[in-house]
Scaffold this active site. Structure first.
Site, PDB file in Angstrom:
ATOM      1  N   ASP A  17       0.819  -1.208   0.000  1.00 19.61           N
ATOM      2  CA  ASP A  17       0.000   0.000   0.000  1.00 19.61           C
ATOM      3  C   ASP A  17       0.854   1.259   0.000  1.00 19.61           C
ATOM      4  O   ASP A  17       0.477   2.277  -0.591  1.00 19.61           O
ATOM      5  CB  ASP A  17      -0.916   0.029   1.232  1.00 19.61           C
ATOM      6  CG  ASP A  17      -2.150  -0.839   1.071  1.00 19.61           C
ATOM      7  OD1 ASP A  17      -2.208  -1.623   0.111  1.00 19.61           O
ATOM      8  OD2 ASP A  17      -3.054  -0.726   1.917  1.00 19.61           O
ATOM      9  N   VAL A 100      -4.744   4.736  -0.324  1.00 17.76           N
ATOM     10  CA  VAL A 100      -4.680   3.446  -1.002  1.00 17.76           C
ATOM     11  C   VAL A 100      -5.361   2.428  -0.097  1.00 17.76           C
ATOM     12  O   VAL A 100      -5.170   2.426   1.118  1.00 17.76           O
ATOM     13  CB  VAL A 100      -3.227   3.018  -1.277  1.00 17.76           C
ATOM     14  CG1 VAL A 100      -3.177   1.637  -1.919  1.00 17.76           C
ATOM     15  CG2 VAL A 100      -2.517   4.042  -2.156  1.00 17.76           C
ATOM     16  N   CYS A 101      -6.181   1.569  -0.695  1.00 17.55           N
ATOM     17  CA  CYS A 101      -6.808   0.480   0.046  1.00 17.55           C
ATOM     18  C   CYS A 101      -7.654   1.039   1.192  1.00 17.55           C
ATOM     19  O   CYS A 101      -8.364   2.032   1.027  1.00 17.55           O
ATOM     20  CB  CYS A 101      -5.720  -0.487   0.523  1.00 17.55           C
ATOM     21  SG  CYS A 101      -6.294  -2.129   1.024  1.00 17.55           S
ATOM     22  N   THR A 102      -7.574   0.444   2.373  1.00 13.37           N
ATOM     23  CA  THR A 102      -8.407   0.870   3.499  1.00 13.37           C
ATOM     24  C   THR A 102      -7.916   2.157   4.151  1.00 13.37           C
ATOM     25  O   THR A 102      -8.495   2.611   5.140  1.00 13.37           O
ATOM     26  CB  THR A 102      -8.488  -0.243   4.550  1.00 13.37           C
ATOM     27  OG1 THR A 102      -7.164  -0.677   4.893  1.00 13.37           O
ATOM     28  CG2 THR A 102      -9.287  -1.418   4.034  1.00 13.37           C
ATOM     29  N   GLY A 150      -8.226   1.546  -4.859  1.00 15.25           N
ATOM     30  CA  GLY A 150      -8.678   0.250  -4.369  1.00 15.25           C
ATOM     31  C   GLY A 150      -7.583  -0.478  -3.600  1.00 15.25           C
ATOM     32  O   GLY A 150      -6.629   0.131  -3.113  1.00 15.25           O
TER      33      GLY A 150
END
Length: 222
Positions: A17, A100-102, A150
């Protein structure tokens, strides 16, 4: 003129990430990329790799791009006021506020996604609605100066998209070639819609612990 990127670092961050956008950002001429954390003590990524942040929240200069990665370590920070205050303070003057991501859940917890379209890892995207955001099933979503990406590997695509926004397509493509980003995955199972049912089930089982922690956190908020 130096272009300064600040990437949040914390225990149990997902390695790719932050490493994927770090590599992309660092390939831009005259760029400075800082890993920022509450302290400069050694941290361990969710995969076990140890690394050192460059600066603390208190010592971090204003950045042009704030990037918040994700990972299991996000859960412990959703109610952590020093981290959320740092994100809010930097976001107030940053050219772009990104995740990025969570990591997008932390942007939401900091109050930065209200009324915004945003994305996250596919198994956490639905939590965005708790912060007044509209979850979007896309790899990269831009709403104003907020750019969210995502899960995990999207960090490379995201990094190139941010570079394009800042420096233009020629620079973004030059970085893409420099890092030889020409993905050809061996399997077509990178999203829930592509994966076989048994693969999706196995992935959900593997990610269940972090998912349950988040469900418990948001249940308390309600």
């Amino acid at each position: 003129m130096t272009l300064r990127f600040g990437i949040l670092a914390f225990p149990n961050v997902q390695l790719l990430d932050f490493a994927a956008p770090y590599d992309a950002f660092a390939a831009v001429p005259d760029a400075e990329v800082l890993l920022v954390s509450q302290t400069t003590d050694t941290l361990r990524a969710s995969t076990g790799l140890s690394f050192l942040p460059a600066v603390t929240f208190a010592d971090c200069p204003q950045v042009d791009v704030l990037c918040v990665p994700g990972g299991a370590g996000v859960n412990a920070l959703l109610g952590d006021e020093p981290t959320l205050a740092f994100i809010r303070d930097q976001a107030a003057a940053a050219q772009y506020v990104t995740s990025v991501c969570t990591g997008s859940l932390l942007l939401g917890a900091a109050g930065l996604l209200q009324g915004k379209r945003a994305t996250s890892h596919w198994y956490a995207r639905d939590f965005l609605k708790h912060y007044g955001a509209t979850p979007v099933d896309e790899r990269i979503v831009q709403d104003g100066n907020v750019i969210t990406a995502g899960g995990v590997t999207s960090g490379i695509d995201f990094g190139l998209a941010v570079i394009q926004a800042l420096k233009g397509q020629l620079e973004a493509e030059t970085v893409q070639l420099s890092i030889e980003y020409a993905p050809k995955p061996p399997f077509n199972s990178g999203t829930p819609s592509e994966a076989l049912p048994e693969v999706l089930s196995a992935a959900k089982k593997r990610l269940a612990s972090s998912r349950l922690e988040r469900e418990a956190f948001f249940a308390k908020l309600r």
